[in-house]
Scaffold this motif. Structure first.
Motif, PDB file in Angstrom:
ATOM      1  N   TYR A  32       0.877  -1.170   0.000  1.00  0.00           N
ATOM      2  CA  TYR A  32       0.000   0.000   0.000  1.00  0.00           C
ATOM      3  C   TYR A  32       0.915   1.221   0.000  1.00  0.00           C
ATOM      4  O   TYR A  32       1.654   1.443   0.959  1.00  0.00           O
ATOM      5  CB  TYR A  32      -0.884  -0.036   1.247  1.00  0.00           C
ATOM      6  CG  TYR A  32      -2.067   0.885   1.218  1.00  0.00           C
ATOM      7  CD1 TYR A  32      -3.098   0.690   0.310  1.00  0.00           C
ATOM      8  CD2 TYR A  32      -2.155   1.943   2.104  1.00  0.00           C
ATOM      9  CE1 TYR A  32      -4.193   1.531   0.287  1.00  0.00           C
ATOM     10  CE2 TYR A  32      -3.254   2.784   2.096  1.00  0.00           C
ATOM     11  CZ  TYR A  32      -4.271   2.574   1.182  1.00  0.00           C
ATOM     12  OH  TYR A  32      -5.354   3.405   1.163  1.00  0.00           O
ATOM     13  N   SER A  34       1.000   4.383   0.601  1.00  0.00           N
ATOM     14  CA  SER A  34       1.109   5.364   1.685  1.00  0.00           C
ATOM     15  C   SER A  34       1.824   4.797   2.915  1.00  0.00           C
ATOM     16  O   SER A  34       2.175   5.545   3.825  1.00  0.00           O
ATOM     17  CB  SER A  34      -0.269   5.890   2.079  1.00  0.00           C
ATOM     18  OG  SER A  34      -1.032   4.874   2.692  1.00  0.00           O
ATOM     19  N   HIS A  35       2.059   3.509   2.955  1.00  0.00           N
ATOM     20  CA  HIS A  35       2.751   2.879   4.090  1.00  0.00           C
ATOM     21  C   HIS A  35       4.199   2.532   3.768  1.00  0.00           C
ATOM     22  O   HIS A  35       4.846   1.806   4.507  1.00  0.00           O
ATOM     23  CB  HIS A  35       2.009   1.608   4.528  1.00  0.00           C
ATOM     24  CG  HIS A  35       0.619   1.858   4.989  1.00  0.00           C
ATOM     25  ND1 HIS A  35      -0.438   1.116   4.560  1.00  0.00           N
ATOM     26  CD2 HIS A  35       0.104   2.785   5.827  1.00  0.00           C
ATOM     27  CE1 HIS A  35      -1.549   1.567   5.119  1.00  0.00           C
ATOM     28  NE2 HIS A  35      -1.242   2.576   5.881  1.00  0.00           N
ATOM     29  N   SER A  96      -2.751  -3.133   3.703  1.00  0.00           N
ATOM     30  CA  SER A  96      -3.875  -2.343   4.185  1.00  0.00           C
ATOM     31  C   SER A  96      -4.961  -3.313   4.615  1.00  0.00           C
ATOM     32  O   SER A  96      -5.227  -4.312   3.943  1.00  0.00           O
ATOM     33  CB  SER A  96      -4.389  -1.434   3.066  1.00  0.00           C
ATOM     34  OG  SER A  96      -5.499  -0.701   3.530  1.00  0.00           O
ATOM     35  N   PRO A  99      -9.792   1.155   5.932  1.00  0.00           N
ATOM     36  CA  PRO A  99      -9.464   2.573   5.733  1.00  0.00           C
ATOM     37  C   PRO A  99      -8.393   3.110   6.687  1.00  0.00           C
ATOM     38  O   PRO A  99      -7.575   3.928   6.294  1.00  0.00           O
ATOM     39  CB  PRO A  99     -10.787   3.296   5.939  1.00  0.00           C
ATOM     40  CG  PRO A  99     -11.792   2.293   6.339  1.00  0.00           C
ATOM     41  CD  PRO A  99     -11.182   0.939   6.259  1.00  0.00           C
ATOM     42  N   ASP A 100      -8.366   2.653   7.920  1.00  0.00           N
ATOM     43  CA  ASP A 100      -7.412   3.159   8.905  1.00  0.00           C
ATOM     44  C   ASP A 100      -6.626   2.050   9.593  1.00  0.00           C
ATOM     45  O   ASP A 100      -6.049   2.269  10.656  1.00  0.00           O
ATOM     46  CB  ASP A 100      -8.145   3.984   9.975  1.00  0.00           C
ATOM     47  CG  ASP A 100      -8.837   5.192   9.403  1.00  0.00           C
ATOM     48  OD1 ASP A 100      -8.315   5.755   8.420  1.00  0.00           O
ATOM     49  OD2 ASP A 100      -9.902   5.569   9.922  1.00  0.00           O
ATOM     50  N   SER A 101      -6.613   0.871   9.006  1.00  0.00           N
ATOM     51  CA  SER A 101      -5.983  -0.281   9.655  1.00  0.00           C
ATOM     52  C   SER A 101      -4.952  -0.921   8.742  1.00  0.00           C
ATOM     53  O   SER A 101      -5.029  -0.806   7.527  1.00  0.00           O
ATOM     54  CB  SER A 101      -7.039  -1.329  10.014  1.00  0.00           C
ATOM     55  OG  SER A 101      -7.966  -0.805  10.931  1.00  0.00           O
ATOM     56  N   VAL A 102      -4.007  -1.602   9.379  1.00  0.00           N
ATOM     57  CA  VAL A 102      -2.995  -2.342   8.642  1.00  0.00           C
ATOM     58  C   VAL A 102      -2.871  -3.746   9.197  1.00  0.00           C
ATOM     59  O   VAL A 102      -3.222  -4.008  10.351  1.00  0.00           O
ATOM     60  CB  VAL A 102      -1.604  -1.659   8.671  1.00  0.00           C
ATOM     61  CG1 VAL A 102      -1.628  -0.347   7.938  1.00  0.00           C
ATOM     62  CG2 VAL A 102      -1.108  -1.491  10.072  1.00  0.00           C
ATOM     63  N   ASN A 123      -2.739  -7.155  13.498  1.00  0.00           N
ATOM     64  CA  ASN A 123      -3.666  -6.214  12.876  1.00  0.00           C
ATOM     65  C   ASN A 123      -3.916  -5.066  13.831  1.00  0.00           C
ATOM     66  O   ASN A 123      -3.964  -5.279  15.047  1.00  0.00           O
ATOM     67  CB  ASN A 123      -5.020  -6.891  12.589  1.00  0.00           C
ATOM     68  CG  ASN A 123      -4.904  -8.026  11.623  1.00  0.00           C
ATOM     69  OD1 ASN A 123      -4.525  -7.828  10.488  1.00  0.00           O
ATOM     70  ND2 ASN A 123      -5.215  -9.233  12.072  1.00  0.00           N
ATOM     71  N   GLU A 126      -3.464   2.051  11.887  1.00  0.00           N
ATOM     72  CA  GLU A 126      -2.190   2.488  11.299  1.00  0.00           C
ATOM     73  C   GLU A 126      -1.483   3.523  12.163  1.00  0.00           C
ATOM     74  O   GLU A 126      -0.274   3.702  12.036  1.00  0.00           O
ATOM     75  CB  GLU A 126      -2.399   3.010   9.890  1.00  0.00           C
ATOM     76  CG  GLU A 126      -3.267   4.223   9.794  1.00  0.00           C
ATOM     77  CD  GLU A 126      -3.520   4.641   8.354  1.00  0.00           C
ATOM     78  OE1 GLU A 126      -3.664   5.843   8.137  1.00  0.00           O
ATOM     79  OE2 GLU A 126      -3.566   3.785   7.466  1.00  0.00           O
TER      80      GLU A 126
END
Length: 168
Positions: A32, A34-35, A96, A99-102, A123, A126
């Motif tokens: 992903y 952005s990470h 990913s 929406p806000d987790s990895v 899990n 982020e």
């Protein structure tokens, strides 16, 4: 015949210098964009958590990152471990998970036996990558505790969620 003899001698000498308690951590594949920063960040976090746990030592993250090439897989991690004589390698991926987790998955690999010892998955949000890394360290120590003596890694409940307390 001469090539075979030289290869055999070299292979034996390389195996005899392998340290079963030395861990090399490869940069993680990040799926992903952005990470992307976490590719190397996970290496730092895991090294800090594992170095000094029992008899474990880790290869310096900056050195392993600088020497790294390839994908986060067993073949590339084994090649990196061979450069340092490390008996254990860790590689993995950051995905990913919403929406806000990895999701971070780490594979612990026994280089000498040429086989994975286990995969640990964490899990979470982020914004709390530090907690995910702590969960990975605890899981990796638990996996190592199945095959070797690692201090402070019981097979049942750990009794504490504090990584510093577990390392002590």
């Amino acid at each position: 015949l001469i090539a075979f003899i030289l290869f055999s001698v070299f292979a034996r000498s390389a195996a005899s210098t392998r340290d079963p308690n030395l861990v090399v951590i490869a940069p993680f594949d990040v799926l992903y964009p952005s990470h992307e920063l976490w590719s190397e960040g996970v290496v730092d976090w895991l090294a800090a958590g594992l170095d000094g746990a029992g008899s474990l030592r880790t290869v310096s993250p900056s050195v392993s990152i600088r020497r790294w090439s390839g994908r986060a897989d067993a073949a590339s991690a084994t090649a990196l471990a061979n450069e340092f004589g490390a008996g254990l390698a860790i590689y993995g991926r950051v995905l990913s998970a919403g929406p806000d987790s990895v999701r971070v998955a780490a594979t612990l690999y026994d280089v000498e036996a040429d086989r994975p010892l286990g995969e640990v998955i964490a899990n979470g949000p982020e914004t709390r990558m530090d907690h995910l890394a702590d969960s990975l360290v605890i899981g990796i120590l638990r996996e190592l505790g199945r095959t070797r003596s690692v201090a402070a890694v019981p097979r049942a409940s750990l009794g504490s969620a504090s990584l510093p307390a577990l390392r002590a």
